[in-house]
Design a protein around this motif. Structure first.
Motif, PDB file in Angstrom:
ATOM      1  N   PHE A  95     -73.490 -61.159 124.537  1.00  0.00           N
ATOM      2  CA  PHE A  95     -72.758 -62.004 123.381  1.00  0.00           C
ATOM      3  C   PHE A  95     -73.319 -61.060 122.088  1.00  0.00           C
ATOM      4  O   PHE A  95     -72.506 -60.691 121.299  1.00  0.00           O
ATOM      5  CB  PHE A  95     -73.534 -63.216 122.915  1.00  0.00           C
ATOM      6  N   ASN A  96     -74.567 -60.446 122.029  1.00  0.00           N
ATOM      7  CA  ASN A  96     -75.015 -59.793 121.032  1.00  0.00           C
ATOM      8  C   ASN A  96     -74.477 -58.243 120.934  1.00  0.00           C
ATOM      9  O   ASN A  96     -74.106 -57.704 119.989  1.00  0.00           O
ATOM     10  CB  ASN A  96     -76.427 -59.913 121.012  1.00  0.00           C
ATOM     11  N   GLN A 142     -70.241 -59.591 119.690  1.00  0.00           N
ATOM     12  CA  GLN A 142     -70.435 -59.635 118.387  1.00  0.00           C
ATOM     13  C   GLN A 142     -70.116 -58.399 117.401  1.00  0.00           C
ATOM     14  O   GLN A 142     -69.485 -58.830 116.682  1.00  0.00           O
ATOM     15  CB  GLN A 142     -72.164 -60.070 118.147  1.00  0.00           C
ATOM     16  N   PRO A 199     -66.820 -70.130 120.556  1.00  0.00           N
ATOM     17  CA  PRO A 199     -66.481 -70.085 119.418  1.00  0.00           C
ATOM     18  C   PRO A 199     -66.949 -68.583 118.956  1.00  0.00           C
ATOM     19  O   PRO A 199     -66.213 -68.026 117.919  1.00  0.00           O
ATOM     20  CB  PRO A 199     -67.874 -70.682 118.604  1.00  0.00           C
ATOM     21  N   GLU A 200     -67.755 -67.781 119.252  1.00  0.00           N
ATOM     22  CA  GLU A 200     -67.972 -66.428 119.138  1.00  0.00           C
ATOM     23  C   GLU A 200     -66.778 -65.573 119.658  1.00  0.00           C
ATOM     24  O   GLU A 200     -66.620 -64.595 118.962  1.00  0.00           O
ATOM     25  CB  GLU A 200     -69.446 -66.010 119.585  1.00  0.00           C
ATOM     26  N   VAL A 230     -63.272 -78.864 115.372  1.00  0.00           N
ATOM     27  CA  VAL A 230     -63.006 -77.384 115.276  1.00  0.00           C
ATOM     28  C   VAL A 230     -64.241 -76.711 116.064  1.00  0.00           C
ATOM     29  O   VAL A 230     -65.294 -76.796 115.554  1.00  0.00           O
ATOM     30  CB  VAL A 230     -63.127 -76.842 114.028  1.00  0.00           C
ATOM     31  N   THR A 231     -63.857 -76.397 117.396  1.00  0.00           N
ATOM     32  CA  THR A 231     -64.926 -75.895 118.320  1.00  0.00           C
ATOM     33  C   THR A 231     -64.967 -74.210 118.043  1.00  0.00           C
ATOM     34  O   THR A 231     -65.729 -73.638 117.856  1.00  0.00           O
ATOM     35  CB  THR A 231     -64.839 -76.154 119.786  1.00  0.00           C
ATOM     36  N   SER A 232     -63.615 -73.940 118.036  1.00  0.00           N
ATOM     37  CA  SER A 232     -63.474 -72.361 117.793  1.00  0.00           C
ATOM     38  C   SER A 232     -62.528 -72.280 116.797  1.00  0.00           C
ATOM     39  O   SER A 232     -61.261 -72.733 116.799  1.00  0.00           O
ATOM     40  CB  SER A 232     -63.140 -71.765 119.093  1.00  0.00           C
ATOM     41  N   VAL A 233     -62.684 -71.394 115.582  1.00  0.00           N
ATOM     42  CA  VAL A 233     -61.709 -71.408 114.642  1.00  0.00           C
ATOM     43  C   VAL A 233     -60.531 -70.428 114.941  1.00  0.00           C
ATOM     44  O   VAL A 233     -60.918 -68.989 115.655  1.00  0.00           O
ATOM     45  CB  VAL A 233     -62.564 -70.674 113.486  1.00  0.00           C
ATOM     46  N   LEU A 240     -64.190 -66.649 105.892  1.00  0.00           N
ATOM     47  CA  LEU A 240     -65.468 -67.470 106.471  1.00  0.00           C
ATOM     48  C   LEU A 240     -66.127 -66.067 107.068  1.00  0.00           C
ATOM     49  O   LEU A 240     -67.082 -66.234 107.767  1.00  0.00           O
ATOM     50  CB  LEU A 240     -64.716 -68.229 107.889  1.00  0.00           C
ATOM     51  N   LEU A 278     -65.098 -64.010 109.462  1.00  0.00           N
ATOM     52  CA  LEU A 278     -64.766 -63.733 110.973  1.00  0.00           C
ATOM     53  C   LEU A 278     -64.144 -62.341 110.787  1.00  0.00           C
ATOM     54  O   LEU A 278     -62.848 -62.129 110.209  1.00  0.00           O
ATOM     55  CB  LEU A 278     -64.008 -64.738 111.401  1.00  0.00           C
ATOM     56  N   ARG A 279     -64.258 -61.536 111.583  1.00  0.00           N
ATOM     57  CA  ARG A 279     -63.921 -60.191 111.578  1.00  0.00           C
ATOM     58  C   ARG A 279     -62.764 -59.798 112.404  1.00  0.00           C
ATOM     59  O   ARG A 279     -61.930 -58.870 112.184  1.00  0.00           O
ATOM     60  CB  ARG A 279     -64.984 -58.963 111.770  1.00  0.00           C
TER      61      ARG A 279
END
Lengths: 267, 266
Positions: free
Chosen positions: B98-99, B103, B145-146, B172-175, B187, B189-190
């Protein structure tokens, strides 16, 4: 320093009523044997922490061990729902269950913070989702260098973490490999820790990509052959997908679950 | 429509297909060779593995269990099956996947599914109904979500049903695109968010002006009325509505040849 003890002794020494307990293992190396021993010893009021509660927490919840669940994905992987968890949330059977819900990235970073001795972790996450409204351990923080707003999650420091591994040496150093998940972080974040292992060997032959947990960060090591079944132990046995499918019918019905539980307690 | 590709009248099994097969094939086609793809379990995993076996042998499959560049011989049942680790270039920890990998925005495509999606492509996998007293509790977030936040773009694969394609998701779990254009930027979000939603009936894409999902393609043999009947908002239809090419024999043989680990099928 890890003592090599029996599994019942380890659970008796390390897991107490009311503890925050993390049994980690991401699909692989799930410590089922230890979880079943916690059920047999009748622990109550536990806060259960796991990214993926999986069957093991469905069983602990159904057995009445849990007061709270901290998690990020609560399904039966590839099969469907966790019915004991859903029943406890919907009806409070056999005990009311509180939840604290995160994303995987959030949970992973909470363990990282806990292992690092930090009060929180920073990540790009949760923005625009409805989770922060319901979960008090999610917040935001402003970067002191750029001013950017980022998600912050509170550190996780379980009272006790339990992991399962392929093997340990006689000194209690533990080695695990394959999908290693978040086990290193979960152990290093915990106040006390137990590793169950498939076997104890004279020498830990290095394995590519393996995680080694030195004996001095563990409290106990217990031998539990097939201790991750019906999940799997890479190089030892495969995931019992049929058992995961069969759990669906057992867990849907309180009576069928109660029969399963009596079988476990009599074992 | 030619006789050899007519799913109704033909008797050759390679000139008939199910709606699910069409969906998996259309989703597989949307992945390009060489892309790095963060794969959710279930329908996305089927489609990504299909692409790998068809036109995208260099597709980089990444699963949240930490398996990088995996090419399983059979489909995994769970996100952390041993077959994913056995065939991976590298296996990393969950914090690392994830990181370090997701990300920073180095993954091209996030490949997701969900229980509900709304007209702005927001996804719900948490609850149907109210959070505290839900009608149905779903598994929750997992990595979604991520993945939805950070991949360069997101492709969603879902069966097109009225209960799933809703005006507004319950949670909203995932935008996706939030409440409309520019919301993702506001927000922070990239990634670009959902660029395509591939269903068993057709393809929806966000309108460049409004960010609302509009119908841009119908699968072979499906009508606009069928899609509208399964969509919970006033679905707009693109002026350039396409028809998805019918599955070819290679695609059908490949999708039918894929087996799930431990499924007992041979």
């Amino acid at each position: 320093m890890a003592k090599i003890v029996s599994l019942p002794q380890a659970v008796s020494d390390l897991v107490h009523d009311g503890d925050t307990v993390a049994l980690e293992g991401f699909t692989h190396l799930i410590p089922f044997a230890a979880g079943h021993e916690i059920i047999r010893q009748g622990r109550r009021g536990l806060t259960l922490v796991r990214m993926t509660p999986d069957l093991i927490y469905d069983q602990l919840i159904g057995a009445g061990c849990a007061a709270k669940l901290v998690f990020s994905w609560g399904g039966n992987p590839g099969v469907g729902s966790l019915h004991r968890m859903r029943d406890a949330l919907a009806t409070g059977w056999p005990a009311p269950l509180e939840i604290e819900e995160h994303s995987h990235a959030g949970m992973a970073n909470r363990y990282v913070a806990g292992a690092s001795g930090l009060p929180f972790a920073v990540l790009r996450g949760y923005a625009g989702t409805d989770l922060p409204t319901h979960t008090s351990t999610i917040s935001t923080v402003e970067c002191p260098f750029t001013g950017e707003r980022l998600a912050a999650v509170a550190a996780l420091n379980p009272d006790v973490t339990v992991v399962h591994a392929q093997r340990a040496d006689r000194a209690g150093n533990v080695q695990l490999w394959g999908i290693t998940g978040v086990q290193k972080e979960a152990v290093l974040a915990a106040r006390r820790s137990l590793a169950t292992v498939e076997e104890i060997v004279d020498d830990l032959t290095p394995v590519p990509g393996a995680v080694v947990l030195p004996a001095w960060v563990l409290d106990a090591v217990a031998v539990a052959p097939r201790g991750a079944a019906p999940s799997y132990a890479h190089g030892y046995y495969d995931r019992d997908n049929a058992a995961y499918r069969e759990w669906d019918a057992i867990s849907r019905d309180r009576e069928a679950f109660s029969r399963w539980l009596r079988t476990l307690e009599d074992a | 429509m030619t006789g050899t590709t007519d799913p109704v009248s033909a008797t050759d099994p390679l000139s008939r297909w199910s709606a699910d097969e069409m969906m998996s094939i259309a989703a597989a086609r949307s992945l390009r060779d060489g892309q790095a793809c963060f794969v959710g379990i279930g329908l996305p995993s089927t489609a990504a593995n299909l692409a790998l076996r068809l036109h995208a042998p260099n597709l980089v499959l990444i699963y949240e269990s930490g398996t990088l560049e995996t090419r399983p011989e059979e489909l995994p049942l769970s996100i952390g099956d041993g077959i994913l680790a056995d065939s991976a270039l590298s296996v990393v920890s969950v914090p690392e996947i994830f990181n370090y990998w997701l990300q920073p925005g180095r993954i091209d495509v996030g490949f997701l599914s969900g229980a509900q999606i709304d007209r702005f492509g927001n996804i719900n996998t948490t609850v149907i109904g109210e959070y505290d007293e839900p009608d149905v509790r779903l598994p929750g977030s997992g990595g979604a979500p991520e993945i939805a936040a950070s991949c360069r773009e997101v492709i969603v694969v879902m069966r097109h049903r009225l209960r799933a394609f809703v005006e507004q998701v319950d949670f909203v779990t995932s935008v996706g695109h939030g409440n409309g254009p520019m919301d993702r930027q506001l927000l922070g979000l990239r990634g670009a968010g959902p660029v395509r939603v591939i269903t068993d009936l057709g393809v929806l894409e966000p309108d460049p002006e409004t960010a609302e999902l509009v119908l841009t393609a119908l699968h072979h043999g499906v009508t606009v009325e069928q899609v509208r009947a399964e969509t919970g908002w006033q679905l707009q239809v693109s002026a350039d509505l396409m028809i998805t090419a019918a599955p070819n024999p290679t695609e059908l043989e490949t999708v039918r040849g894929m087996r799930t680990v431990g499924s007992g099928e041979s």
